[in-house]
Write a protein that holds these residues in place. Structure first.
Motif, PDB file in Angstrom:
ATOM      1  N   PRO A  78       0.930  -1.312  -0.007  1.00  0.00           N
ATOM      2  CA  PRO A  78       0.015   0.097  -0.113  1.00  0.00           C
ATOM      3  C   PRO A  78       0.872   1.429   0.084  1.00  0.00           C
ATOM      4  CG  PRO A  78      -0.220  -1.204   2.121  1.00  0.00           C
ATOM      5  CD  PRO A  78       0.658  -2.006   1.185  1.00  0.00           C
ATOM      6  N   PHE A  81       2.544   2.005  -3.420  1.00  0.00           N
ATOM      7  CA  PHE A  81       1.170   2.313  -4.250  1.00  0.00           C
ATOM      8  C   PHE A  81       1.037   3.727  -4.108  1.00  0.00           C
ATOM      9  CE2 PHE A  81      -2.975   2.828  -6.346  1.00  0.00           C
ATOM     10  CZ  PHE A  81      -2.568   2.359  -7.376  1.00  0.00           C
ATOM     11  N   ASP A 171      -2.803   4.841 -14.372  1.00  0.00           N
ATOM     12  CA  ASP A 171      -4.180   5.326 -13.772  1.00  0.00           C
ATOM     13  C   ASP A 171      -5.355   5.033 -14.351  1.00  0.00           C
ATOM     14  OD1 ASP A 171      -2.540   6.555 -11.995  1.00  0.00           O
ATOM     15  OD2 ASP A 171      -2.888   8.833 -12.220  1.00  0.00           O
ATOM     16  N   GLN A 174      -6.802   1.414 -13.220  1.00  0.00           N
ATOM     17  CA  GLN A 174      -7.368   1.453 -12.018  1.00  0.00           C
ATOM     18  C   GLN A 174      -9.168   2.000 -12.169  1.00  0.00           C
ATOM     19  OE1 GLN A 174      -6.026   3.556  -8.678  1.00  0.00           O
ATOM     20  NE2 GLN A 174      -6.711   2.017  -7.394  1.00  0.00           N
ATOM     21  N   GLU A 175      -8.925   3.165 -12.948  1.00  0.00           N
ATOM     22  CA  GLU A 175     -10.117   3.961 -13.055  1.00  0.00           C
ATOM     23  C   GLU A 175     -11.187   3.172 -13.944  1.00  0.00           C
ATOM     24  OE1 GLU A 175      -8.729   7.682 -14.632  1.00  0.00           O
ATOM     25  OE2 GLU A 175      -8.181   8.071 -12.385  1.00  0.00           O
ATOM     26  N   LEU A 178     -12.539   0.712 -11.664  1.00  0.00           N
ATOM     27  CA  LEU A 178     -13.537   1.318 -10.829  1.00  0.00           C
ATOM     28  C   LEU A 178     -15.066   1.510 -11.291  1.00  0.00           C
ATOM     29  CD1 LEU A 178     -11.036   3.421  -8.521  1.00  0.00           C
ATOM     30  CD2 LEU A 178     -12.312   1.560  -7.849  1.00  0.00           C
ATOM     31  N   ARG A 184     -12.727  -0.540  -4.492  1.00  0.00           N
ATOM     32  CA  ARG A 184     -11.342  -0.051  -4.282  1.00  0.00           C
ATOM     33  C   ARG A 184     -10.501  -1.460  -4.208  1.00  0.00           C
ATOM     34  NH1 ARG A 184      -9.051   4.467  -3.904  1.00  0.00           N
ATOM     35  NH2 ARG A 184     -10.578   6.297  -3.851  1.00  0.00           N
ATOM     36  N   PHE A 188      -7.836  -3.421  -6.311  1.00  0.00           N
ATOM     37  CA  PHE A 188      -6.461  -3.349  -5.761  1.00  0.00           C
ATOM     38  C   PHE A 188      -5.851  -4.881  -5.797  1.00  0.00           C
ATOM     39  CE2 PHE A 188      -2.898  -2.786  -3.252  1.00  0.00           C
ATOM     40  CZ  PHE A 188      -2.094  -1.475  -3.510  1.00  0.00           C
TER      41      PHE A 188
ATOM     42  N   MET B   1      -6.020  10.708  -9.995  1.00  0.00           N
ATOM     43  CA  MET B   1      -6.689   9.196  -9.306  1.00  0.00           C
ATOM     44  C   MET B   1      -6.798   9.809  -7.719  1.00  0.00           C
ATOM     45  SD  MET B   1      -6.043   5.710  -9.082  1.00  0.00           S
ATOM     46  CE  MET B   1      -4.830   5.131  -9.789  1.00  0.00           C
ATOM     47  N   GLN B   7      -4.211   3.893   2.637  1.00  0.00           N
ATOM     48  CA  GLN B   7      -2.828   4.111   2.052  1.00  0.00           C
ATOM     49  C   GLN B   7      -1.909   5.215   2.784  1.00  0.00           C
ATOM     50  OE1 GLN B   7      -3.141   3.960  -1.922  1.00  0.00           O
ATOM     51  NE2 GLN B   7      -4.113   2.126  -2.099  1.00  0.00           N
TER      52      GLN B   7
END
Lengths: 278, 257
Positions: A78, A81, A171, A174-175, A178, A184, A188, B1, B7
């Motif tokens: 985490p 990232f 990015d 991930q978007e 989502l 989330r 991940f 983002m 985190q």
């Protein structure tokens, strides 16, 4: 690129150095372990494996290295990232901060933990004065202390390896996940972690090999009761003068690190192939 | 983002974990008391004074410093031509040469230490400083090879070809064209190799004699019998040295861009 004889001259000094002061010394200790009485025999290895004390030390070393590796992964994933999504200047600062402890010697870093974990150390003092525990507990000179100290040594390496890979994950991936309705955590676990696998594996190779061969941290935080392979080889060679036994330990340490590094690299190659097929 | 709060929390905790122990050492080094306590009481520089009055620290610092500089220079002398050959020429066994240059980092350092002890000190009967010099050279040659190699890879080969087509020979090209252009990589390699040689414990612990130990080993020996803030003070001084090295390398990397 032209082909000519220059390279012989250029690589010769390096070859000479590494042959004379790495390969020959290593072979000089390893080969005799297979010929204890002049003829080929695995007797020395058999007696190492049948010795419960030695075998316990071998497995403790593996256990500490594996746990250190896993804890580093869990903490670093985490964090790395988050850092990988930062702007360049800030990212550079975070990497530089993580690099700093790596430039400080391991004795200093282990020493810091002896002042924290000792019987009269900071942690015990705080716990007792806050009334959480009635009297100081044994934290230092335990396997747990070695693991904490090893995570402390190698976590920055895992962080840096992971940021290097994670900053290449766009990015949009991930978007997209989502926007398609994945939450989330699922995104991940299903998207980010698999894409970070090469970094996790490179980091694991470095952390495992580093922990399995660290000397000052297990000595200073584990004490005499929690020996590992590297403190055992020193004891056998320099304190007891038992060179046969030290050579067997040396061979086992080389084989262990070779096997682990290759297995991890093999996994990395498999994953790469699987990814390419998809 | 969007970044997650979880985190961010982990980032704070992990960086606290990384820096709190180092800050604690720094705080305990200024104590007035003769033992390590927290929170430290008062303020004094007596432990720093003691570092400079402790002969074993001064002697081992001198030994570590000179041997590490020596090992680093030899590693560069051997590593630069090796890296250049691997980067610029095609030849048989190139893969093997590369693996060989990387091998010191793959073999546990305690094993190398023990092997060199039996070979250099016991078999060849050479003295400890020779053993330390060769041992540390072997242990840092990979850094020299890799860092300089990356610098050479980044430097465009066509520039060398242009110089050669204009009549310069390879040696001239190397010293007049290549070397000035990879100087920042060489400096980074120097610093990286030096700090790794200077900090080495697992190898140097095998290569010592009475009165001839490296600084990290001397610190370990001191801690075994004395538990006072002198080591904290020495640690702070070493951290300052690491910090300087880091700042210089950062500057080199930046000016190289």
């Amino acid at each position: 690129m032209k082909k000519n004889g220059w390279y012989y001259l250029l690589i010769f000094p390096g070859l000479l150095l590494l042959a004379l002061f790495l390969m020959i010394p290593l072979l000089r200790i390893i080969i005799p372990t297979f010929f204890p009485n002049g003829t080929f025999s695995l007797e020395l290895y058999r007696s190492f494996i049948s010795n419960k004390f030695y075998l316990g030390i071998f497995f403790r070393t593996i256990r500490i290295s594996v746990l250190t590796c896993l804890i580093c992964i869990v903490l670093a994933v985490p964090v790395s990232f988050y850092i990988s999504r930062m702007r360049a200047a800030k990212k550079g600062l975070m990497i530089a901060l993580a690099t700093f402890p790596l430039l400080t010697n391991t004795v200093v870093r282990a020493f810091a933990w002896t002042t924290i974990l000792g019987k009269t150390g900071i942690l015990n003092t705080m716990l007792v004065s806050s009334g959480l525990i009635p009297e100081p507990v044994q934290l230092l000179y335990t396997e747990g202390a070695i693991i904490v100290g090893s995570v402390y040594l190698f976590l920055p390496i895992m962080l840096i390896s992971l940021v290097g890979v994670m900053e290449n994950i766009s990015d949009e991936i991930q978007e997209a996940a989502l926007s398609l309705g994945a939450n989330r955590l699922v995104t991940f676990i299903r998207i980010i972690i698999p894409l970070s696998m090469p970094g996790i594996i490179v980091g694991s190779v470095l952390v495992f090999a580093g922990t399995a061969s660290a000397y000052s941290t297990p000595l200073m935080l584990g004490g005499n009761r929690n020996m590992v392979m590297s403190t055992l080889i020193y004891q056998q060679a320099m304190l007891l003068g038992n060179w046969n036994s030290a050579s067997v330990i040396a061979a086992l340490m080389i084989v262990t690190s070779y096997v682990v590094v290759n297995v991890l690299n093999w996994i990395a190659a498999k994953l790469n192939k699987a990814e390419a097929r998809e | 983002m969007k970044k997650s709060k979880f985190q961010l929390l982990m980032v704070i905790l992990v960086y606290f974990f990384i820096f709190a122990p180092l800050l604690l050492i720094a705080m305990t080094s200024f104590t007035e008391e003769s033992y390590i306590s927290f929170p430290p009481h008062g303020f004094s520089l007596r432990w720093y004074e003691k570092v400079f009055n402790t002969k074993s620290f001064l002697d081992s610092f001198k030994l570590s410093f000179t041997i590490s500089i020596g090992a680093t220079l030899i590693a560069l002398l051997v590593g630069i031509p090796g890296a250049y050959a691997v980067s610029r020429f095609q030849f048989k066994g190139k893969r093997l040469i590369k693996d060989l240059f990387f091998s010191p980092n793959l073999i546990p350092q305690v094993v190398v230490g023990f092997a060199l002890f039996t070979f250099i000190i016991v078999r060849l009967r050479l003295n400890v400083s020779v053993a330390l010099l060769t041992g540390l050279t072997v242990s840092v040659v990979t850094y020299a090879f890799r860092t300089v190699g990356a610098g050479i890879d980044r430097f465009d080969y066509s520039i060398e070809e242009a110089a050669m087509s204009l009549g310069a020979n390879r040696v001239t090209v190397f010293f007049k064209i290549v070397l000035p252009n990879i100087s920042s990589a060489i400096l980074s390699a120097f610093l990286l190799a030096f700090i790794n040689a200077f900090n080495n414990v697992p190898l140097t612990i095998f290569l010592s004699a009475p009165g001839m130990v490296t600084l990290p080993v001397a610190m370990m020996n001191y801690i075994e019998y004395n538990y006072d803030p002198t080591v904290s003070a020495l640690s702070v001084l070493l951290m300052i040295m690491s910090l300087l090295i880091m700042l210089i390398s950062e500057k080199i990397v930046r000016s190289g861009k």
